[in-house]
Design an enzyme around this catalytic site. Sequence first.
Site, PDB file in Angstrom:
ATOM      1  N   HIS A 156       0.712  -1.295  -0.034  1.00 22.14           N
ATOM      2  CA  HIS A 156       0.025  -0.050   0.228  1.00 22.14           C
ATOM      3  C   HIS A 156       0.913   1.165  -0.102  1.00 22.14           C
ATOM      4  O   HIS A 156       1.977   1.352   0.750  1.00 22.14           O
ATOM      5  CB  HIS A 156      -0.899   0.308   1.208  1.00 22.14           C
ATOM      6  CG  HIS A 156      -1.817   1.267   1.311  1.00 22.14           C
ATOM      7  ND1 HIS A 156      -2.892   1.625   0.279  1.00 22.14           N
ATOM      8  CD2 HIS A 156      -1.985   2.265   2.178  1.00 22.14           C
ATOM      9  CE1 HIS A 156      -3.557   2.750   0.530  1.00 22.14           C
ATOM     10  NE2 HIS A 156      -2.993   3.318   1.633  1.00 22.14           N
ATOM     11  N   SER A 157       0.452   2.240  -0.849  1.00 19.48           N
ATOM     12  CA  SER A 157       1.228   3.341  -1.075  1.00 19.48           C
ATOM     13  C   SER A 157       2.660   3.088  -1.377  1.00 19.48           C
ATOM     14  O   SER A 157       3.192   2.766  -2.270  1.00 19.48           O
ATOM     15  CB  SER A 157       1.226   4.260   0.198  1.00 19.48           C
ATOM     16  OG  SER A 157       1.425   5.429  -0.093  1.00 19.48           O
ATOM     17  N   MET A 158       3.753   3.594  -0.229  1.00 21.50           N
ATOM     18  CA  MET A 158       5.068   3.192  -0.486  1.00 21.50           C
ATOM     19  C   MET A 158       5.218   1.930  -0.662  1.00 21.50           C
ATOM     20  O   MET A 158       6.091   1.281  -1.373  1.00 21.50           O
ATOM     21  CB  MET A 158       5.814   3.873   0.695  1.00 21.50           C
ATOM     22  CG  MET A 158       7.323   3.205   0.864  1.00 21.50           C
ATOM     23  SD  MET A 158       8.099   3.933   2.360  1.00 21.50           S
ATOM     24  CE  MET A 158       7.728   2.855   3.329  1.00 21.50           C
TER      25      MET A 158
ATOM     26  N   SER B  14       3.796  -0.030  -2.329  1.00 21.07           N
ATOM     27  CA  SER B  14       3.192  -0.548  -3.670  1.00 21.07           C
ATOM     28  C   SER B  14       4.722  -0.672  -4.481  1.00 21.07           C
ATOM     29  O   SER B  14       5.035  -1.280  -5.268  1.00 21.07           O
ATOM     30  CB  SER B  14       2.276   0.180  -4.286  1.00 21.07           C
ATOM     31  OG  SER B  14       1.099  -0.035  -3.962  1.00 21.07           O
TER      32      SER B  14
ATOM     33  N   SER C 152      -1.609  -0.935  -4.080  1.00 20.68           N
ATOM     34  CA  SER C 152      -2.605  -0.244  -3.609  1.00 20.68           C
ATOM     35  C   SER C 152      -2.292   1.224  -3.237  1.00 20.68           C
ATOM     36  O   SER C 152      -1.007   1.511  -2.772  1.00 20.68           O
ATOM     37  CB  SER C 152      -3.180  -0.881  -2.116  1.00 20.68           C
ATOM     38  OG  SER C 152      -3.869  -0.094  -1.539  1.00 20.68           O
TER      39      SER C 152
END
Length: 257
Positions: free
Chosen positions: A101-103, A105, A129
């Site tokens: 998720h975020s970083m 990803s 994500s």
Amino acid sequence: MNTNTLVKNKTSSGWIRNFSKRNSSAKMALICFPFAGGGANIYRPWASFINQDIDVSAISLPGRESRILEKNIHHSDEVCEAIVAELIADYWKKPIAFFGHSMGSMLAYEVAIRLQENYDWIPKLLLASGRQAPHKKIGGQLHLAADDIFINELKRLNGTPAAIFEDAEMRQIVLAILRADYTLLETYRMNSKILLRAPIVTCCGTADPEVQVSEMKFWSELTVMDCAHHVFDGGHFYLNTHVKELTQLINSLLERQ
């Protein structure tokens, strides 16, 4: 050095925390990568929702949780190489899938590319994500911003409890972690020219201030396999309020692998 010797020489060093009962009958391992400022424990509840034949683990970064006494790392190369080494030590050539998720990803993608390019070991699935594709999200200067500007941005994303910034000691600890992570993110450059030989599935919130739903389609440019997209109600941290729905999706996707 051949691959067998390399694997033999690798030793586990705490980069991966397991939340399932490790067993030889697990058909696959799901490795989860945290967002900036996050730790492995954000994925602990997932072990109760993910199918029992899936081994649930998460990346544990230095400077937080059980590794709080270790120095934060500011460079993606150092983080990704350490994760690759740990995966080789603990999961060598076993079926694996990644969620980030975020970083997370970006880290999941970069680790997947390194495993494919250097070891011909390809994850069964990459779930990306809450972040633009790595070749689209480039640079940034937030890691250099003054504390008040930096904190205002974190509050905008609504991922860090406001009370943390009211405690001077906790504020400094959290800011050090987040500055390290944002430095890692904003100085990252995608170097590989190869395409991932794994399917990609993207997820994001309908009201994410960091990424538009339409931007997630560019992840399809990074794989030779299929790329599907899923949207959830909520903002950047939609996954905190949609654990059941998100893990149900992951279960259905991994059942097909």
